[in-house]
Design an enzyme around this catalytic site. Structure first.
Site, short mmCIF file in Angstrom:
data_model
loop_
_atom_site.label_atom_id
_atom_site.label_comp_id
_atom_site.label_asym_id
_atom_site.label_seq_id
_atom_site.Cartn_x
_atom_site.Cartn_y
_atom_site.Cartn_z
CG MET A 62 -1.88 -1.03 1.41
SD MET A 62 -3.27 -0.83 0.32
CE MET A 62 -4.11 0.55 1.10
CB CYS A 102 10.44 -4.46 6.53
SG CYS A 102 10.74 -4.49 8.30
CD GLU A 130 -7.39 0.03 -6.17
OE1 GLU A 130 -6.85 -0.93 -5.57
OE2 GLU A 130 -7.47 1.18 -5.69
CB CYS A 187 13.04 -0.02 10.11
SG CYS A 187 12.84 -1.26 8.81
ZN LIG Z 1 10.79 -2.34 9.18
#
Ligand SMILES: [Zn+2]
Length: 190
Positions: A11, A180, A86, A145
């Protein structure tokens, strides 16, 4: 030979932006394009592809009963390229119809969609496209991250990750966050 392309990501990676930009590039050179997107509510006919950075364009809509080969034959004559947003909501039959648009009508088809849902499961349309498309292209985005985000969580109103329920929730207050795999596992408690 025209090809069937699948641009996939999680997304909020900017797929619709890329789609609209690519379509614009064709039109700027005087070539027509046909835009398609999933009908997620009862409104049939004309839909809209909108990107988060503020650009949008009109699109025809499809639902699981739409014959996309017939639709493109009728509405896409003379088009240099078909763009479909989509794509995760396509049925396997519809992916084959798009393959025939490329193979038999010789019109390239660019599909954009999500690879996996919030449970980490392939969407049916994405599964068929990963199997059948000529060209697979990953649209990248990053987790908080800094690693590549490949997974998505759905959060409820209180911010908790939802791990059960329908693959697609329409009209809810949930928000989606791309992560992730490591942070997805932490979020869903896997
Ligand atoms: Zn991450």
């Amino acid at each position: 030979m025209a090809k069937l392309y699948f641009h996939y990501s999680t997304m909020n990676a900017g797929k619709s932006t890329l789609l609209l930009q690519a379509s614009y590039n064709y039109r700027e050179r005087g070539m027509a394009t046909l835009l398609l997107t999933a009908a997620l509510d009862d409104r049939a006919g004309t839909g809209r592809i909108a990107s988060r950075i503020g650009i949008a364009d009109a699109a025809l809509t499809f639902d699981p009963t739409t014959d996309l080969l017939a639709l493109v034959t009728e509405r896409g004559a003379g088009c240099a390229c078909i763009f479909l947003d989509e794509a995760q909501f396509l049925t396997r039959d519809q992916v084959w119809q798009l393959a025939r648009v490329a193979d038999d009508l010789n019109i390239p088809v660019m599909c954009y969609g999500l690879r996996v849902d919030f449970r980490g499961e392939l969407f049916p349309g994405s599964s068929a496209l990963l199997a059948l498309a000529d060209d697979l292209r990953e649209v990248r985005t990053i987790c908080h991250c800094g690693r590549k985000a490949t997974m998505v969580i759905r959060r409820d109103d209180s911010g908790r990750a939802i791990t059960e329920g329908a693959q697609v929730q329409v009209g809810g207050n949930e928000t989606y966050v791309s992560l992730c795999r490591r942070h997805w596992r932490a979020a869903v408690g896997a």
